[in-house]
Structure formats: structure tokens, C-alpha cells
Design a protein around this motif. Structure first.
Motif, short mmCIF file in Angstrom:
data_model
loop_
_atom_site.label_atom_id
_atom_site.label_comp_id
_atom_site.label_asym_id
_atom_site.label_seq_id
_atom_site.Cartn_x
_atom_site.Cartn_y
_atom_site.Cartn_z
N ILE A 131 0.86 -1.19 0.00
CA ILE A 131 0.00 0.00 0.00
C ILE A 131 0.90 1.24 0.00
CG2 ILE A 131 -1.71 1.32 1.30
CD1 ILE A 131 -2.84 -1.34 2.31
N LEU A 132 0.62 2.15 -0.92
CA LEU A 132 1.40 3.37 -1.06
C LEU A 132 0.69 4.48 -0.29
CD1 LEU A 132 2.21 3.19 -4.90
CD2 LEU A 132 3.34 2.05 -2.98
N LEU A 133 1.37 5.06 0.69
CA LEU A 133 0.77 6.03 1.59
C LEU A 133 1.24 7.44 1.25
CD1 LEU A 133 1.32 4.05 4.93
CD2 LEU A 133 -0.75 4.12 3.53
N GLY A 134 0.35 8.21 0.61
CA GLY A 134 0.71 9.59 0.33
C GLY A 134 0.62 9.95 -1.13
N ASP A 135 1.45 10.89 -1.53
CA ASP A 135 1.37 11.51 -2.85
C ASP A 135 2.12 10.70 -3.91
OD1 ASP A 135 -0.14 13.55 -1.79
OD2 ASP A 135 1.57 14.87 -1.45
N GLY A 136 1.43 10.42 -5.00
CA GLY A 136 1.98 9.58 -6.06
C GLY A 136 3.18 10.17 -6.75
N GLU A 137 3.30 11.51 -6.77
CA GLU A 137 4.46 12.12 -7.43
C GLU A 137 5.77 11.57 -6.86
OE1 GLU A 137 1.58 15.77 -7.11
OE2 GLU A 137 1.95 13.91 -6.03
N LEU A 138 5.78 11.27 -5.56
CA LEU A 138 6.97 10.73 -4.91
C LEU A 138 6.97 9.21 -4.89
CD1 LEU A 138 7.12 13.12 -1.81
CD2 LEU A 138 8.30 13.37 -4.00
N LEU A 139 5.81 8.63 -4.65
CA LEU A 139 5.74 7.19 -4.36
C LEU A 139 5.87 6.31 -5.60
CD1 LEU A 139 2.96 7.34 -1.66
CD2 LEU A 139 5.22 6.31 -1.34
N ILE A 140 5.26 6.70 -6.70
CA ILE A 140 5.28 5.83 -7.88
C ILE A 140 6.70 5.60 -8.40
CG2 ILE A 140 4.60 5.68 -10.31
CD1 ILE A 140 2.45 4.75 -8.38
N PRO A 141 7.50 6.64 -8.62
CA PRO A 141 8.87 6.37 -9.07
C PRO A 141 9.68 5.52 -8.09
CG PRO A 141 8.31 8.69 -9.37
CD PRO A 141 7.23 8.09 -8.54
N ALA A 142 9.53 5.82 -6.79
CA ALA A 142 10.28 5.06 -5.78
C ALA A 142 9.83 3.59 -5.76
CB ALA A 142 10.09 5.70 -4.41
N PHE A 143 8.55 3.36 -5.88
CA PHE A 143 8.01 1.99 -5.86
C PHE A 143 8.48 1.19 -7.07
CE2 PHE A 143 4.30 -0.67 -7.31
CZ PHE A 143 4.55 -1.73 -6.45
N LEU A 162 10.73 -3.66 -0.49
CA LEU A 162 9.78 -2.57 -0.70
C LEU A 162 9.40 -1.89 0.60
CD1 LEU A 162 7.49 -4.28 -3.36
CD2 LEU A 162 8.96 -2.29 -3.74
N ALA A 163 9.34 -2.65 1.69
CA ALA A 163 8.96 -2.08 2.99
C ALA A 163 9.99 -1.10 3.53
CB ALA A 163 8.72 -3.20 4.00
#
Length: 542
Positions: A131-143, A162-163
Motif C-alpha cells: 500500500i502506497l501512503l501519500g502523494d503519487g508524485e513521490l511514491l510511484i517512481p520510488a516503488f 519494498l517495505a
């Protein structure tokens, strides 16, 4: 759904040509295409994924999908509404992916994001690997980068890796404990070498979101959406949209808003300005001047709910000139005291002036948002709401007034997260309906039963997953939820515990291991500030 959907879409980004070793992925919205493609968040995340050559992404909705990969490695869901969980489970089954994460071995990693999951992921935790918690601008590239680094490792290594990424929550690596099977939560602890607390990720730039696709098949036909602000500076104490997405951020007029609008006007003449409080953008007046230029006379303009004391004749005239005849304001209550309780810094005189200005500017209708069951509410407060609406009718004769009214629902990461739903709200909604409709005022209540279900999911812990599996088969009525609670008696607390009880401030919360924008001590302080205006409610012990 006809194959003409891709032909109807005007893309405002350039999808990448997938490389030979691109990761096959599916990105789903658990509702119909017309609903999902109208979600700005879904649009933008899809574009981010589709712009990467190292991904081959296909879209999936409940009624249409692109050609899907035979063996996807990633399966993502954008979750905007609580009850869409039923569609998530149905889509998993249709793809032959086990519903529970613990039953998956070689299946794709199932990930999810969006406001519902960020606020409180626990009721849905058993259904997601990540589960990605927060804003996709940061999370999607990192994930995606983190996944690619362990793409060919076993599932356990993938999840543990990933955790470690900030904002990525892997529920299977956290174990909830309870004081009793049907008692309160005792805590949620990591069971491996992973962070004890997962920090929601917050994008702090001044270039906010804008549509990546325009289509006549959207719920708002051919609309191009622009995010003007994110969060809200008012910080009403019940408001998830404000507290969960702090701090208040504004898009740069010159670097973000105007270039985005100009890009949209190249493909459509309908613009939507989005945000919890768009008129509080510091350059909003300049934005109106830009939109009021002659070359934009044929542009249809839609605007989200605005702060009441920013409704002036210029705003009303701008909307009228751009084919909009109504405006929406959130007032919460006609009671000055209750507005102080929720931190709605608004006087009744200002509400009246907004109505007068709306009419003077040529608008034909004004919609107000209110609530029943606000903590410490009395019958006198309900009477004050009726009196306020009658005052507005007298002050702005001929202006069509609508009061949309929901029931207070406690939300995670807000000061009112400890307070339960007032069961008297159901009756008070009926009182408002009777007294307002008899005076020719349009009253539109939100279902009290739906508010109860919303509160259940909002304050639920991981034990709710078994209940959600049952209600999926029983149906989505409140009676179905009560039936599921009866079937699980002794294994889960009663519905009253989750929905109606006020919780002690020292009681562990299902989302305590999720760090939101503000620490719990600050939320307690804000709750205590509210309690200064309580008349009858019992104060919660510190």
C-alpha cells in the motif's frame, strides 16, 4: 464497452514505447470507465506509469479494459471510495488472483493507493501486498525503481525490500494484537526488520496536477481538470481532505496553472478547477483575470467548493460568463457555536453576504454543505440551521437554495478521530428535511446508513477484512453489515464499538503505525480546543 474508447481519448502526454524487458503491469480503477477516467489522481498515475519504457501498463475498469498481459507482475488499484472494495475483490477474482495476500505465491504483487488507503489501510490490509501512503508524485517512481531492483528475487525478498522505501506499507510484515478477540486493538508491531512507523509521503512542490487525458466518455464530458491547491488552510477539525494532505500548497500561477490550462484548451473548451479551497489561492484573482480574457469567452468553467467569504460579485460574474449558474459553499451548520467546535471560521453574516453576492453576480443557485451529528450538537443547533436557511432565502430572494447534509463521520488523522457517530443524527436529518422542504428549500440528505458504514471502515482495524468478505456476499446495505457482525460475534468487536463509541485518548488506534502530517499530541490539542465550545458532550480523558 465499445472499442471506440481509445479513439475518444485526447492524450496530453506521450506514452513510452515499452522496452523488451518491460515489467507487465495492470493499473485498475475499481469502478466504471466513466467514473475512473474522471479521477484526476487515476489519470496522472496512469500517465506516470505509461511514460516509463521499463513498464508495459494496461488499464482495467469494471466495464472495460485494454488488452491485459497474460502474466502481469504488478496489479495496482487507485481507491477513492470505501465501498469500491467490492469491485476490487471482484476484479481480483476475474483475474484469478487470490483475494487474500497470504494466499498468493506466483501471482502479481497487488498494490494500492489513494485517499481511502492512505487514511486507514487496515480494513483492506489483508487484500493488498503493498500500500502506497501519500502523494503519487513521490511514491510511484520510488516503488517502481525498488521493485525493478528485486524483480527476479522471491516474493519475501521483494516485500521486505519494498517495505524499506519511505511511504510503502507492506501489511503482511506488521502484526496487530488485540486485548481479546472481540476487544480493542492493543497495537500493531513490525514482525521483521522493517520500520516500526510508516511515514506518509508529501509532495511539496508548486507544480500540481492536471489532466493527462480528455474524453467525451468521462462523467464530466470533455473536462480538463487542473489542481489549483492541495489541502486547505482552514483545518476544520473533522476534515480528512485538510488534515491528511497538509501542508496547504498552491500551484504557481505562471509556472503551473496557466501553462496547464493552455495545454487543456488546445483539446477542449471545458476547464475544471480543483482543490479543497481553490479561492484561497493567493493569486486566484489574477487567475480569474486570465480566464476573463476575450479569447476565453467560450470556455465552460467548473469550480470546486469555495470558501464562503471569498464569494464576491467578480467570482459570480466570471462563473456566469463561463456557463456556470451555481456555486457551492461548505457552512457545516447554522449554529455559530458548532462552527466554532469544528473550527469553521465563519460568521452567519458572511454566509448571508455570500448568498447576496451570488445573486448580484447573476448566479441562479447556491448549494450549501452541512452536517448533522456534529460533536456536542443539540436540537437548538438544528433549529439554528433552519433559521439560517430562511434568513438566506429572505436576503437573496429568487436565488435557488439547496442544503446538502451528511452525518458527521470520524476520520483518521483528524482531531475528531476519537469521537463516534451520534445516532440522533438520523432523526435530526428528518427534522431538517421536514422543516426546510415545507419552506420551499431543497434539502438533500446523505444516507445515514451509508455514513454508519463509512464510519465503520474509517475507524476499522484489520479484523474488518473478514467482515468485508461476508458483506460482499450479503450485499452493501447496513442490514448486511449487521448480519455479518452477528455471524462474527465473539471474533470481532460489535458495530457500536467502531461506529458510535467515543474512544479514550490512550486507546491504540488502528493507524498508529502510520505517521500522518501531524503528531497525535497536536491532534489531541486541537480536540481540546474544540471541547472548549462543547455544551453537553462528555470530555474525553487524556
Amino acid at each position: 464497452m465499445p472499442d471506440s474508447i481509445p479513439a475518444s481519448e485526447h492524450l496530453l502526454f506521450a506514452p513510452a514505447l515499452p522496452s523488451d524487458d518491460a515489467v507487465p503491469a495492470i493499473f485498475a480503477f475499481p469502478n466504471e470507465y466513466s467514473v475512473g477516467i474522471t479521477s484526476l489522481g487515476y489519470q496522472v498515475i496512469w500517465a506516470m506509469l505509461a511514460s516509463r519504457a521499463d513498464l508495459q501498463v494496461s488499464r482495467l475498469f469494471t466495464d472495460w479494459h485494454e488488452s491485459l498481459p497474460a502474466t502481469p507482475e504488478l496489479l495496482g488499484f487507485s481507491v477513492s471510495w470505501e465501498l469500491d472494495y467490492i469491485n476490487i475483490l471482484n476484479l481480483l477474482e476475474s483475474l484469478q488472483v487470490p483475494i487474500l495476500s497470504r494466499d498468493r505465491t506466483d501471482e502479481p504483487l497487488v498494490f494500492g493507493g489513494g485517499p481511502v488507503l492512505t487514511a486507514n489501510p487496515e480494513p483492506f490490509a489483508d487484500f493488498f501486498d503493498v500500500i502506497l501512503l501519500g502523494d503519487g508524485e513521490l511514491l510511484i517512481p520510488a516503488f517502481i525503481d525498488a521493485y525493478r531492483s528485486v524483480r527476479h528475487r522471491d516474493r519475501a525478498v521483494q516485500l521486505k525490500t519494498l517495505a524499506q522505501v519511505p511511504g510503502i506499507y507492506v501489511p503482511s510484515l506488521y502484526q496487530p494484537t488485540y486485548s481479546a478477540p472481540d476487544g480493542p486493538l492493543a497495537g500493531v508491531e513490525p514482525i521483521d526488520d522493517v520500520p516500526a512507523v510508516v511515514q506518509k509521503q508529501t509532495y511539496r512542490g508548486n507544480q500540481l496536477l492536471a489532466s493527462t487525458v480528455v474524453t467525451e466518455r468521462a462523467a464530466w464530458e470533455n473536462i480538463y481538470m487542473v489542481e489549483v491547491v492541495r489541502s486547505c488552510p482552514e483545518m476544520c477539525r473533522f476534515c480528512l481532505a485538510s488534515y491528511l494532505s497538509l501542508p496547504f500548497r498552491t500551484a504557481s500561477l505562471e509556472a503551473s496553472l496557466i501553462p496547464a490550462i493552455e495545454a487543456g484548451l488546445a483539446v477542449t473548451r471545458r476547464i475544471g478547477l480543483l482543490g479543497a479551497s481553490v479561492t484561497q489561492h493567493p493569486e486566484f484573482d489574477a487567475l480569474l483575470d486570465y480566464l476573463n480574457q476575450p479569447q476565453h469567452d467560450d470556455v465552460r468553467l467548473s469550480i470546486a467548493s469555495v470558501r464562503t467569504n471569498t464569494v464576491n460579485e467578480k467570482l459570480a460574474k466570471t462563473l456566469v460568463n463561463h456557463d456556470t449558474r451555481s456555486i457551492t459553499i461548505a457552512v457545516e451548520s447554522g449554529s455559530e457555536r458548532l462552527r466554532q467546535v469544528v473550527n469553521k471560521k465563519l460568521a452567519t453574516d458572511e454566509i448571508e453576504q455570500a448568498a447576496v453576492n451570488a445573486k448580484a453576480g447573476g448566479l441562479s443557485s447556491l448549494k450549501l454543505y452541512g452536517m448533522a451529528g456534529i460533536p456536542s450538537e443539540t436540537e437548538a443547533d438544528i433549529a439554528a440551521t433552519v433559521a439560517m436557511m430562511l434568513r438566506l432565502k429572505k436576503a437573496a430572494p429568487g436565488l435557488r437554495l439547496t442544503l446538502g447534509c451528511s452525518t458527521f463521520v470520524p476520520k483518521a488523522h483528524t482531531p475528531f478521530q476519537w469521537l463516534g457517530v451520534n445516532p440522533k443524527a438520523e432523526k435530526r436529518l428528518k427534522v431538517l428535511q421536514k422543516q426546510l422542504r415545507s419552506q420551499g428549500i431543497d434539502f438533500r440528505p446523505e444516507s445515514y446508513s451509508w455514513s454508519v458504514i463509512q464510519a465503520l471502515i474509517s475507524r476499522g482495524d484489520r479484523r474488518l477484512s473478514q467482515l468485508l468478505l461476508l458483506t460482499r456476499d450479503y450485499g452493501d446495505s447496513l442490514g448486511s453489515y449487521r448480519r455479518a457482525f452477528k455471524a462474527l460475534k465473539g471474533q470481532i468487536p460489535p458495530l457500536d464499538f467502531y461506529v458510535h463509541q467515543d474512544w479514550h485518548l490512550d486507546q491504540p488506534l488502528p493507524w498508529d503505525h502510520i505517521a500522518g502530517p501531524l503528531p497525535k499530541a497536536t491532534l489531541v490539542k486541537h480536540l481540546q480546543d474544540a471541547q472548549q465550545f462543547f455544551q453537553t458532550a462528555t470530555l474525553l480523558p487524556v
